[in-house]
Design a protein around this motif. Structure first.
Motif, short mmCIF file in Angstrom:
data_model
loop_
_atom_site.label_atom_id
_atom_site.label_comp_id
_atom_site.label_asym_id
_atom_site.label_seq_id
_atom_site.Cartn_x
_atom_site.Cartn_y
_atom_site.Cartn_z
N PRO A 1 0.65 -1.04 -0.05
CA PRO A 1 -0.01 -0.01 0.06
C PRO A 1 0.78 1.37 -0.07
N GLU A 2 0.48 2.09 -0.76
CA GLU A 2 1.15 3.35 -0.94
C GLU A 2 0.77 4.11 0.20
N ALA A 3 -0.33 4.03 1.03
CA ALA A 3 -0.48 4.85 2.37
C ALA A 3 0.11 4.09 3.49
N GLY A 4 0.93 3.25 3.24
CA GLY A 4 1.64 2.33 4.55
C GLY A 4 0.64 1.57 5.17
N GLN A 5 1.22 1.18 6.17
CA GLN A 5 0.48 -0.18 7.03
C GLN A 5 -0.05 0.53 8.45
N GLN A 6 -1.27 0.30 8.75
CA GLN A 6 -1.74 0.94 10.03
C GLN A 6 -3.15 0.25 10.41
N THR A 7 -2.94 -0.11 11.70
CA THR A 7 -4.08 -0.92 12.37
C THR A 7 -4.61 -0.39 13.43
N LEU A 8 -5.78 -0.72 13.98
CA LEU A 8 -6.33 0.09 15.23
C LEU A 8 -6.56 -0.76 16.43
N GLY A 9 -6.40 -0.32 17.60
CA GLY A 9 -7.13 -1.08 18.68
C GLY A 9 -8.38 -1.22 18.60
N LEU A 10 -9.00 -2.25 19.39
CA LEU A 10 -10.29 -2.52 19.21
C LEU A 10 -11.23 -1.42 19.64
N ARG A 11 -10.74 -1.01 20.88
CA ARG A 11 -11.81 0.20 21.17
C ARG A 11 -11.86 1.30 20.23
N SER A 12 -10.80 1.67 19.67
CA SER A 12 -11.13 2.98 18.55
C SER A 12 -11.84 2.44 17.36
N ALA A 13 -11.61 1.13 16.87
CA ALA A 13 -12.23 0.57 15.81
C ALA A 13 -13.84 0.64 16.03
N ARG A 14 -14.12 0.09 17.29
CA ARG A 14 -15.39 0.16 17.52
C ARG A 14 -16.17 1.31 17.61
N ALA A 15 -15.26 2.42 18.13
CA ALA A 15 -15.93 3.85 18.16
C ALA A 15 -16.28 4.44 16.75
N ARG A 16 -15.47 3.93 15.60
CA ARG A 16 -15.89 4.20 14.56
C ARG A 16 -16.96 3.81 13.69
N GLY A 17 -17.50 2.72 14.37
CA GLY A 17 -19.15 2.14 13.71
C GLY A 17 -18.90 1.07 13.17
N LYS A 18 -20.02 0.29 12.85
CA LYS A 18 -20.20 -0.76 12.20
C LYS A 18 -19.65 -1.00 11.04
N ASP A 19 -19.70 0.04 9.98
CA ASP A 19 -19.22 0.09 8.71
C ASP A 19 -18.07 1.14 8.31
N TYR A 20 -17.37 1.24 9.36
CA TYR A 20 -16.40 2.28 9.33
C TYR A 20 -15.39 2.09 8.17
N LEU A 21 -15.02 0.76 7.65
CA LEU A 21 -14.25 0.67 6.67
C LEU A 21 -14.67 1.10 5.29
N ARG A 22 -16.18 0.78 5.03
CA ARG A 22 -16.72 1.43 3.97
C ARG A 22 -16.71 3.05 3.70
N ASP A 23 -17.23 3.39 4.97
CA ASP A 23 -17.24 4.78 5.14
C ASP A 23 -15.83 5.48 4.82
N GLU A 24 -14.87 4.86 5.55
CA GLU A 24 -13.53 5.44 5.33
C GLU A 24 -13.10 5.53 3.84
N LEU A 25 -13.49 4.28 3.11
CA LEU A 25 -13.19 3.85 1.87
C LEU A 25 -13.72 5.16 0.72
N VAL A 26 -15.06 5.42 1.02
CA VAL A 26 -15.95 6.40 0.39
C VAL A 26 -15.09 7.95 0.74
N GLU A 27 -14.92 8.23 1.90
CA GLU A 27 -14.08 9.55 2.22
C GLU A 27 -12.87 9.51 1.44
N ARG A 28 -12.07 8.71 1.53
CA ARG A 28 -10.62 8.65 1.10
C ARG A 28 -10.49 8.77 -0.53
N LEU A 29 -11.63 8.10 -1.08
CA LEU A 29 -11.54 8.13 -2.74
C LEU A 29 -12.23 9.51 -3.08
#
Ligand code: HEM
Length: 311
Positions: free
Chosen positions: A182-210
């Motif tokens: 990945p050009e963006a580098g590798q990055q993971t989250l702690g479980l608590r901060s991932a939960r705080a982002r919501g159930k569909d945070y990966l799709r939401d983040e993808l939409v925003e990023r694109l």
């Protein structure tokens, strides 16, 4: 060895049956983009898709499990499936973020799925599985790392794990394995901060990023030396093997036009083009049949010469 039907039954048993949904990697997002090969790739394979010119690509990011309702923060592997529209056919590259497949055989993969089913029996099933498959136990730490929630689908490395033969313009065959960096580098989250982002945070983040910028991955090919195993997706090749940058995938936006009105999108790891050959890896060879069962169950389309529209 299990039949493909039995394999998909075991998978359905583990994750439930969900209509119109893939048996595995059920939750995902389809995007469009382009792939531009490097000059080095053209030196390694005569495949037309690797000859300098950019080609269109369709890309699907996914979570590995078979339940489309699972939240994005749940521990899981992630998938990056890429289809390159070559001038002479389609090249599908199907990858996950775990560096190696945990199992050498289809049967031990199915046993592992059964062993990881939630419920009281989990207490004894998993230790029993690991005692029977010490190889899988050795890979556990790496695979546990791979199921951490990512910051984004764009911040993971993805591995296609099987070996493919690249036939050079002079006819020489080299065994290679694909990885996406990945050009963006590798990055993971702690479980608590991932939960705080919501159930569909990966799709939401993808939409925003694109909306902001394209997502880029470099296709790396790791080249085997004589004697490196080409039929075992669970065996690593030594780190000192040559790695060549073969091209750049640029994901430019969502593609909401796919998978509706009868469109059946299939990423089949055995779909290759002239200049690229399959290895004898039994897991690779089995996958296409298991995928056909899943595709038929989710879409009603029977694959084969009669149904060329399953693309
Ligand atoms: C015995 C081994 C395996 C079995 C039985 C299996 C089974 C499946 C099935 C049934 C599907 C759904 C297919 C569909 O409906 O289109 C699927 C999807 C997928 N699998 Fe596998 N799989 C195996 C190994 C692997 C490996 C080794 C990788 C990657 C390195 C992988 C990556 C993926 C990805 C990325 C998808 C989603 C493709 C998409 O987005 O359409 N699988 N798998």
């Amino acid at each position: 060895m299990a039949t493909p039907e039995h394999a998909v039954d075991v998978i359905n048993e583990r994750f439930g049956r969900h209509p119109s949904t893939r048996a595995l990697h059920a939750k995902g997002t389809v995007c469009r983009g382009t792939f531009t090969p490097t000059a080095a790739a053209a030196g390694l394979t005569r495949a037309r898709v690797m000859q300098h010119e950019p080609v269109d690509a369709v890309v699907r990011f996914s979570n590995g499990g078979g339940n489309p309702e699972d939240p994005d923060w749940a521990p899981d592997v992630r998938g990056l499936a890429v289809k390159l529209y070559a001038p002479d056919g389609h090249l599908d590259i199907s990858a996950q973020n775990a560096p190696r497949f945990p199992n050498r055989t289809v049967d031990s993969f199915l046993e592992m799925l059964e062993a990881t089913a939630p419920g009281p029996a989990a207490l004894w099933r998993m230790p029993l599985f690991l005692a029977r498959h010490p190889g899988a136990a050795a890979k556990l730490p790496g695979n546990l790392k791979a199921v951490r929630p990512p910051a984004s689908y764009a911040t993971l490395r993805y591995y296609a794990v099987h070996a493919f033969g690249w036939i050079a313009p002079d006819g020489q065959r080299r065994w290679v394995r694909y990885r996406w960096r990945p050009e963006a580098g590798q990055q993971t989250l702690g479980l608590r901060s991932a939960r705080a982002r919501g159930k569909d945070y990966l799709r939401d983040e993808l939409v925003e990023r694109l909306q902001r910028e394209p997502i880029r991955f470099t296709l790396e090919v790791q080249i085997a030396r004589d004697g490196d195993p080409t039929d075992d997706p669970a065996a690593a090749w030594p780190d000192d093997r040559e790695v060549v940058d073969a091209g750049t995938l640029e994901v430019t936006g969502l593609d909401d036009s796919r998978e509706r009105d009868g469109d059946v999108l299939v990423f089949d790891p055995t779909r290759v083009v002239d200049g690229i050959e399959l290895s004898d890896d039994p897991v690779l060879r089995f996958r296409t049949h298991a995928y056909s069962v899943s595709i038929e169950r989710r879409s009603g389309v029977e694959r084969g010469a009669e149904a060329p529209d399953a693309s």
